[in-house]
Design a protein around this motif. Structure first.
Motif, PDB file in Angstrom:
ATOM      1  N   ARG A  86       0.886  -1.160   0.000  1.00 16.22           N
ATOM      2  CA  ARG A  86       0.000   0.000   0.000  1.00 16.22           C
ATOM      3  C   ARG A  86       0.930   1.218   0.000  1.00 16.22           C
ATOM      4  O   ARG A  86       1.605   1.449  -0.968  1.00 16.22           O
ATOM      5  CB  ARG A  86      -0.923  -0.006   1.225  1.00 16.22           C
ATOM      6  N   LYS A  87       0.997   1.934   1.108  1.00 16.73           N
ATOM      7  CA  LYS A  87       1.941   3.055   1.200  1.00 16.73           C
ATOM      8  C   LYS A  87       3.363   2.543   1.393  1.00 16.73           C
ATOM      9  O   LYS A  87       4.317   3.197   1.040  1.00 16.73           O
ATOM     10  CB  LYS A  87       1.544   3.984   2.342  1.00 16.73           C
ATOM     11  N   ASN A  88       3.478   1.387   2.004  1.00 14.37           N
ATOM     12  CA  ASN A  88       4.784   0.739   2.151  1.00 14.37           C
ATOM     13  C   ASN A  88       4.579  -0.762   1.906  1.00 14.37           C
ATOM     14  O   ASN A  88       3.481  -1.198   1.625  1.00 14.37           O
ATOM     15  CB  ASN A  88       5.384   1.019   3.530  1.00 14.37           C
ATOM     16  N   GLU A 121       7.077  -6.987  -8.279  1.00 13.42           N
ATOM     17  CA  GLU A 121       5.950  -7.284  -9.171  1.00 13.42           C
ATOM     18  C   GLU A 121       4.780  -7.894  -8.393  1.00 13.42           C
ATOM     19  O   GLU A 121       3.646  -7.829  -8.851  1.00 13.42           O
ATOM     20  CB  GLU A 121       6.386  -8.249 -10.279  1.00 13.42           C
ATOM     21  N   ILE A 122       5.067  -8.486  -7.240  1.00 17.03           N
ATOM     22  CA  ILE A 122       4.018  -9.069  -6.402  1.00 17.03           C
ATOM     23  C   ILE A 122       3.473  -7.969  -5.501  1.00 17.03           C
ATOM     24  O   ILE A 122       4.172  -7.433  -4.651  1.00 17.03           O
ATOM     25  CB  ILE A 122       4.551 -10.246  -5.561  1.00 17.03           C
ATOM     26  N   ASP A 151     -12.921  -8.159  -9.298  1.00 19.08           N
ATOM     27  CA  ASP A 151     -12.154  -7.786  -8.117  1.00 19.08           C
ATOM     28  C   ASP A 151     -11.830  -6.293  -8.171  1.00 19.08           C
ATOM     29  O   ASP A 151     -11.659  -5.734  -9.261  1.00 19.08           O
ATOM     30  CB  ASP A 151     -10.893  -8.639  -8.011  1.00 19.08           C
ATOM     31  N   PRO A 152     -11.758  -5.643  -7.021  1.00 20.79           N
ATOM     32  CA  PRO A 152     -11.618  -4.185  -7.005  1.00 20.79           C
ATOM     33  C   PRO A 152     -10.242  -3.697  -7.457  1.00 20.79           C
ATOM     34  O   PRO A 152      -9.250  -4.402  -7.341  1.00 20.79           O
ATOM     35  CB  PRO A 152     -11.856  -3.833  -5.532  1.00 20.79           C
ATOM     36  N   ASP A 153     -10.228  -2.484  -7.944  1.00 22.80           N
ATOM     37  CA  ASP A 153      -9.003  -1.802  -8.360  1.00 22.80           C
ATOM     38  C   ASP A 153      -8.426  -1.127  -7.113  1.00 22.80           C
ATOM     39  O   ASP A 153      -8.775   0.004  -6.801  1.00 22.80           O
ATOM     40  CB  ASP A 153      -9.341  -0.780  -9.450  1.00 22.80           C
ATOM     41  N   VAL A 154      -7.557  -1.845  -6.386  1.00 25.83           N
ATOM     42  CA  VAL A 154      -7.102  -1.358  -5.081  1.00 25.83           C
ATOM     43  C   VAL A 154      -5.621  -0.987  -5.017  1.00 25.83           C
ATOM     44  O   VAL A 154      -5.158  -0.515  -3.984  1.00 25.83           O
ATOM     45  CB  VAL A 154      -7.396  -2.400  -3.970  1.00 25.83           C
ATOM     46  N   TYR A 155      -4.897  -1.195  -6.108  1.00 26.20           N
ATOM     47  CA  TYR A 155      -3.466  -0.910  -6.102  1.00 26.20           C
ATOM     48  C   TYR A 155      -3.155   0.262  -7.025  1.00 26.20           C
ATOM     49  O   TYR A 155      -3.973   0.648  -7.849  1.00 26.20           O
ATOM     50  CB  TYR A 155      -2.653  -2.132  -6.573  1.00 26.20           C
ATOM     51  N   ARG A 156      -1.969   0.758  -6.897  1.00 30.18           N
ATOM     52  CA  ARG A 156      -1.485   1.814  -7.783  1.00 30.18           C
ATOM     53  C   ARG A 156      -1.361   1.285  -9.217  1.00 30.18           C
ATOM     54  O   ARG A 156      -1.519   2.009 -10.170  1.00 30.18           O
ATOM     55  CB  ARG A 156      -0.123   2.307  -7.288  1.00 30.18           C
ATOM     56  N   VAL A 214      -0.316  -9.742  -9.017  1.00 28.60           N
ATOM     57  CA  VAL A 214       0.923  -9.246  -9.629  1.00 28.60           C
ATOM     58  C   VAL A 214       0.590  -8.168 -10.641  1.00 28.60           C
ATOM     59  O   VAL A 214      -0.513  -8.148 -11.196  1.00 28.60           O
ATOM     60  CB  VAL A 214       1.725 -10.384 -10.293  1.00 28.60           C
ATOM     61  N   LYS A 215       1.528  -7.288 -10.880  1.00 27.81           N
ATOM     62  CA  LYS A 215       1.328  -6.233 -11.876  1.00 27.81           C
ATOM     63  C   LYS A 215       0.923  -6.863 -13.197  1.00 27.81           C
ATOM     64  O   LYS A 215       1.415  -7.920 -13.572  1.00 27.81           O
ATOM     65  CB  LYS A 215       2.601  -5.399 -12.032  1.00 27.81           C
TER      66      LYS A 215
END
Length: 162
Positions: free
Chosen positions: A48-50, A70-71, A90-95, A154-155
């Motif tokens: 997340r932030k870290n 990548e994970i 599934d939700p869009d929860v990552y950068r 993963v990205k």
């Protein structure tokens, strides 16, 4: 030449480690109507932030795999018998946009996913990858047995050697 970011050897190592590990479980936070039964999880890596990796639960080899940028997320998940996941994305929860690497640890033929109007069955240790944030899917555990998975988000552009 393609660069493989997550290798077949990595996946085998993760499967062997996860299928022989005991995980402390908690009830997964899910949205109302997502599942007819509680789902239990153990978070292993979060970005997340870290970055937070539960190193104390891992072998050195698994920890080095999990350090791969990548994970984005790793979780052990347990679905009790009779669990049904309703149609969802599934939700869009990552950068970053992501896809899900699914490593079945303990499954039966009565557990499957509906993906693009087809039944997808799993086999212990046989990894499959799905773009879960872009496609509607659902899952069914029609057995009375508990099913277990290791999921890695993963990205999207990450190469996964199956």
């Amino acid at each position: 030449m393609k660069i493989i970011m997550i290798t077949k050897s990595n996946l085998k190592e993760l499967y062997e480690w996860a299928s022989s590990s005991e995980f402390p479980l908690k009830k997964a936070p899910t949205t109302v109507g997502y599942s007819n039964k509680d789902i239990y999880i153990c978070g292993l890596k979060y970005i997340r932030k870290n970055t937070n990796i539960r190193k104390s639960m891992m072998t050195d080899v698994v920890y080095n795999i999990m350090k791969n940028d990548e994970i984005l997320y790793a979780v052990y998940s347990r679905f009790i018998g009779g669990t049904i996941l309703t149609p969802h994305k599934d939700p869009d929860v990552y950068r970053d946009r992501y896809k899900r690497v699914q490593i079945p640890l303990n499954v039966t033929r009565d557990f499957y996913m509906i993906w693009e109007d087809k039944k997808i069955y799993w086999e212990d240790g046989v990894t499959q990858v799905f773009e879960v944030m872009d496609n509607i899917h659902q899952a069914f555990n029609n057995s009375d047995k508990t099913m277990e998975f290791l999921f890695l988000d993963v990205k999207m552009n990450t190469e996964v050697e199956l």
